[in-house]
Every structure is written in C-alpha cells, then in structure tokens.
Motif scaffolding. Structure first.
Motif, mmCIF file in Angstrom:
data_model
loop_
_atom_site.group_PDB
_atom_site.id
_atom_site.type_symbol
_atom_site.label_atom_id
_atom_site.label_comp_id
_atom_site.label_asym_id
_atom_site.label_seq_id
_atom_site.Cartn_x
_atom_site.Cartn_y
_atom_site.Cartn_z
ATOM 1 N N UNK A 187 0.817 -1.215 0.000
ATOM 2 C CA UNK A 187 0.000 0.000 0.000
ATOM 3 C C UNK A 187 0.850 1.264 0.000
ATOM 4 N N UNK A 188 2.119 1.121 0.422
ATOM 5 C CA UNK A 188 3.006 2.281 0.505
ATOM 6 C C UNK A 188 3.230 2.909 -0.868
ATOM 7 N N UNK A 189 3.375 2.114 -1.894
ATOM 8 C CA UNK A 189 3.656 2.649 -3.228
ATOM 9 C C UNK A 189 2.531 3.549 -3.728
ATOM 10 N N UNK A 190 1.291 3.201 -3.399
ATOM 11 C CA UNK A 190 0.151 3.999 -3.855
ATOM 12 C C UNK A 190 -0.209 5.122 -2.895
ATOM 13 N N UNK A 191 0.313 5.070 -1.680
ATOM 14 C CA UNK A 191 -0.019 6.080 -0.684
ATOM 15 C C UNK A 191 0.616 7.422 -1.017
ATOM 16 N N UNK A 192 -0.070 8.495 -0.624
ATOM 17 C CA UNK A 192 0.469 9.848 -0.804
ATOM 18 C C UNK A 192 1.238 10.330 0.424
ATOM 19 N N UNK A 193 1.296 9.518 1.468
ATOM 20 C CA UNK A 193 1.983 9.923 2.694
ATOM 21 C C UNK A 193 3.438 10.260 2.411
ATOM 22 N N UNK A 194 3.935 11.298 3.078
ATOM 23 C CA UNK A 194 5.329 11.707 2.867
ATOM 24 C C UNK A 194 6.282 10.879 3.721
ATOM 25 N N UNK A 195 5.740 10.203 4.746
ATOM 26 C CA UNK A 195 6.596 9.431 5.653
ATOM 27 C C UNK A 195 5.782 8.320 6.293
ATOM 28 N N UNK A 196 6.475 7.339 6.817
ATOM 29 C CA UNK A 196 5.810 6.245 7.522
ATOM 30 C C UNK A 196 6.692 5.762 8.655
ATOM 31 N N UNK A 197 6.045 5.402 9.758
ATOM 32 C CA UNK A 197 6.717 4.679 10.836
ATOM 33 C C UNK A 197 6.610 3.206 10.488
ATOM 34 N N UNK A 198 7.739 2.514 10.479
ATOM 35 C CA UNK A 198 7.768 1.146 9.967
ATOM 36 C C UNK A 198 8.579 0.257 10.900
ATOM 37 N N UNK A 199 8.084 -0.945 11.120
ATOM 38 C CA UNK A 199 8.825 -1.918 11.928
ATOM 39 C C UNK A 199 10.139 -2.243 11.221
ATOM 40 N N UNK A 241 12.071 -4.642 10.878
ATOM 41 C CA UNK A 241 12.332 -5.920 10.212
ATOM 42 C C UNK A 241 11.699 -6.004 8.818
ATOM 43 N N UNK A 242 10.905 -5.009 8.457
ATOM 44 C CA UNK A 242 10.243 -5.008 7.145
ATOM 45 C C UNK A 242 11.184 -4.410 6.111
ATOM 46 N N UNK A 243 11.451 -5.164 5.056
ATOM 47 C CA UNK A 243 12.379 -4.715 4.029
ATOM 48 C C UNK A 243 11.664 -3.825 3.020
ATOM 49 N N UNK A 244 12.413 -2.855 2.461
ATOM 50 C CA UNK A 244 11.868 -1.942 1.464
ATOM 51 C C UNK A 244 12.468 -0.563 1.619
ATOM 52 N N UNK A 245 12.323 0.242 0.596
ATOM 53 C CA UNK A 245 12.852 1.593 0.611
ATOM 54 C C UNK A 245 11.712 2.601 0.532
ATOM 55 N N UNK A 246 11.927 3.786 1.109
ATOM 56 C CA UNK A 246 10.842 4.777 1.116
ATOM 57 C C UNK A 246 10.580 5.398 -0.254
ATOM 58 N N UNK A 247 11.611 5.543 -1.068
ATOM 59 C CA UNK A 247 11.437 6.198 -2.361
ATOM 60 C C UNK A 247 11.864 7.656 -2.307
ATOM 61 N N UNK A 248 11.950 8.284 -3.458
ATOM 62 C CA UNK A 248 12.454 9.652 -3.561
ATOM 63 C C UNK A 248 11.511 10.645 -2.888
ATOM 64 N N UNK A 249 12.097 11.530 -2.069
ATOM 65 C CA UNK A 249 11.330 12.569 -1.405
ATOM 66 C C UNK A 249 10.425 12.075 -0.286
ATOM 67 N N UNK A 250 10.639 10.835 0.167
ATOM 68 C CA UNK A 250 9.831 10.253 1.230
ATOM 69 C C UNK A 250 10.757 9.625 2.271
ATOM 70 N N UNK A 251 10.203 9.347 3.436
ATOM 71 C CA UNK A 251 11.060 8.886 4.533
ATOM 72 C C UNK A 251 10.382 7.794 5.342
ATOM 73 N N UNK A 252 11.220 6.915 5.886
ATOM 74 C CA UNK A 252 10.795 5.932 6.878
ATOM 75 C C UNK A 252 11.424 6.278 8.222
ATOM 76 N N UNK A 253 10.657 6.125 9.285
ATOM 77 C CA UNK A 253 11.200 6.135 10.641
ATOM 78 C C UNK A 253 11.132 4.689 11.120
ATOM 79 N N UNK A 254 12.276 4.044 11.152
ATOM 80 C CA UNK A 254 12.319 2.615 11.508
ATOM 81 C C UNK A 254 12.406 2.468 13.028
ATOM 82 N N UNK A 255 11.512 1.623 13.555
ATOM 83 C CA UNK A 255 11.419 1.403 15.002
ATOM 84 C C UNK A 255 11.264 -0.088 15.266
ATOM 85 N N UNK A 256 11.460 -0.465 16.496
ATOM 86 C CA UNK A 256 11.335 -1.879 16.870
ATOM 87 C C UNK A 256 9.892 -2.358 16.776
#
Length: 331
Positions: free
Chosen positions: A50-62, A64-79
């Motif tokens: 769902x991340x690829x289609x989402x318009x969100x600029x950032x996501x909090x993500x566990x 252990x989940x593999x993947x990249x945020x993409x250009x101009x977007x960010x992940x905050x990786x947490x336990x």
C-alpha cells in the motif's frame, strides 16, 4: 495546528531515519487516506504494497520489514510500529473540551462531599453526600456520583456515566460515555407460591482498581454480599456486562459485547474476545485467551486457549471444524 518535521518525530520515537522529506507533517493517517503532509504506519509486511500507492510523505515502519521509502519520502524505523504509533497519536492529540469554570454553576454538589484540588466538574453533574473526589478528577457534563463513593486522583469520567452509592474507583481511570457502575445484579428466585419471581437484594458495591479503562455503555453490577472487583490496569471495551460478584485480575482485556455472568473469576492478563460469554461461577486462570463468540461453561487453567460454543481447547475446536468441513464436502 500541531506540526513537526520527520526529524523531530524520529528523535521523539528514538527511531532510525531512512530517506528524507521536506514536508511539514500535520498529522497521522492510514496509508490509503493519507495526504502528502501526513505520516502513516506500516506494522506488518502485508501492508507494505500500500506504501507505493499512498500519498503519505513518511511512515513509521517496523525495522524488520524490508523496502525503501522512495524519492522525497522517509521511513522512521522502530522496533515496534504499533507502540510507536501510540506515542505519535499522543503527540497529535487534540485539546479536550473546554471547561469555562472549574465547577460549573449548574453542578449540584452536596455540602458533605469533598472535592480534591484541581478537579473539574461540568454542567449538570451531581456529587452526592459524603462522596470524595481525589485531586485532578474530571467529570464531564451530566455525570452522576451518588452517596459515599470514592473517586481516585486524575480519573476522567465522561458524560452520562452513573456511579451508584458506596462504590470505589481508583486513580488514573478513564470511563467513557454512559457507563453504569453499581446497579443491582440480575438475581431472582421463584416465589414460594410459584406465581412470580422474588428479587434478590444486592447490598454490596463495586471496587475498581487503578488505571482501569471502561468503554461506552459498560455495565458493572454491584455485589450481592461484598464487592464486584476490577483489577488494576484492566481494559473493557464498549457494551460489556460484568455480573455481580465477578472479579478480574490485573491487566485483563474484554472486547465489545462480551460478558461475565455472576461470580466469575478472571486471573491476571486474561483476554476475552468480542461477544464471548463466561458462565456463572467459572474461573479462568492467568493468561487465558477466550476466542470471540465463545461460550465458556467450565474452568480454564493458566495459559489455556479456548474457542467455540461450548468452548473447548482452541486446537481441538479447530480440528473439529476442519473435520466438519470435510464431512460437508464428502456429503
């Protein structure tokens, strides 16, 4: 409006920042509905597509989940993204309803009632004789607390709630709309002439521990002789019935439309699924899990998992369901 940068959010959550965005974040939202100025959550890898289609600029993500945020977007990786989400929601929590007066002029407070420092009482509330509110208690409009009750410090009680006489509530509790505490239990016996029913008086009370949360429409009946008791940290969903003289341990959870009949005992950490029913005088041990819609008629030992109607060991019940499906197909 509260706004934060992704760097500020990452620091608050003690996460690891991956990627970057210049957007100022105005709030959290689901992946499907987020806008370009909102942050979302990915706690399970099945939601990552769902991340690829989402318009969100950032996501909090566990983490252990593999993947990249993409250009101009960010992940905050947490336990643990779910726990991080709880922190973030607190950060964006709107202001609660306004109290123009600490004690509204239309509130009725008996002269013998004691009101703790910093407490707030809304319009149309009633506080009865010899009732004591601790410090920083909040009563929203139209709460009724009858005689000889005790309400612990920092407890919040929302509109429409009624607490009957002689009940005790601990500190830091949260009661949502239209909770009923201390009503008569459901007790009747056939009359001697066999022509009617005799009501059994209930002269006990309800004792609620610290940090208990009750959803809207919860009903907790008073004890027949002594007390109906909810242990510290227990969380009860909407429209749950707790029968007279039932007792829960610490940190139990009951989902919506479930119920305890009279004199049920729950150990610590028991979880009762939605619409499950526990028969009278049944004991569930520590850590028991009751599946949604189940009907529990017998005691369950510590750590047990039960499912079905009547409830039995969850693994055994699942085997029975598989066997029934096979029979249906063969028939």
């Amino acid at each position: 409006m509260k706004t934060f940068t992704v760097e500020q959010i990452c620091e608050l959550l003690q996460g690891e920042l991956e990627g970057s965005t210049r957007q100022i974040i105005t709030g959290p939202e689901q992946l499907e509905y987020a806008t370009s100025v909102q942050i979302s959550f990915i706690g399970n890898r099945k939601f990552f597509p769902l991340w690829e289609k989402s318009k969100a600029c950032a996501a909090i993500i566990t983490n252990t989940i593999k993947g990249e945020p993409g250009e101009g977007r960010a992940f905050v990786r947490v336990k643990n993204a779910d726990l991080a989400m709880a922190q973030l929601l607190e950060l964006f929590m709107p202001e609660p309803p306004l109290f123009e007066h600490p004690i509204h002029p239309t509130a009725v407070i008996h002269p013998t009632a004691e009101i703790g420092k910093g407490s707030r009482i809304g319009a149309g509330c009633y506080v009865g004789p010899n009732t004591r509110l601790g410090e920083n208690v909040t009563l929203y409009p139209n709460v009724t607390i009858l005689d000889n009750c005790t309400i612990g410090s920092a407890t919040v009680i929302w509109s429409g709630t009624v607490i009957r006489e002689r009940c005790v509530v601990g500190d830091n509790c949260l009661f949502n709309l239209n909770v009923s505490i201390g009503g008569d239990g459901f007790g009747y016996r056939p009359s001697a002439d066999g022509r009617g029913l005799v009501k059994i008086p209930h002269i006990g009370n309800v004792v609620i521990g610290n940090g208990v949360e009750l959803g809207s429409g919860v009903c907790i009946d008073r004890g027949k002789f002594s007390s109906t008791v909810l242990g510290d940290g227990t969380k009860i969903d909407n429209l749950v019935q707790i029968g007279h003289n039932s007792r829960t341990g610490r940190f139990c959870m009951m989902a919506g439309n479930s119920g305890l009949a009279g004199s049920v005992t729950l150990g610590d950490g028991v979880i009762v699924g939605g619409s499950a029913s526990i028969s009278d005088h049944v004991t569930l041990g520590n850590g028991v899990l009751v599946g949604g819609g189940s009907g529990v008629m017998n005691d369950v030992p510590d750590g047990g998992k039960v499912l079905g109607y009547p409830a039995t060991d969850a693994r055994e019940m699942l085997k029975q369901w598989v066997a029934l499906r096979k029979l249906a197909k063969e028939g």
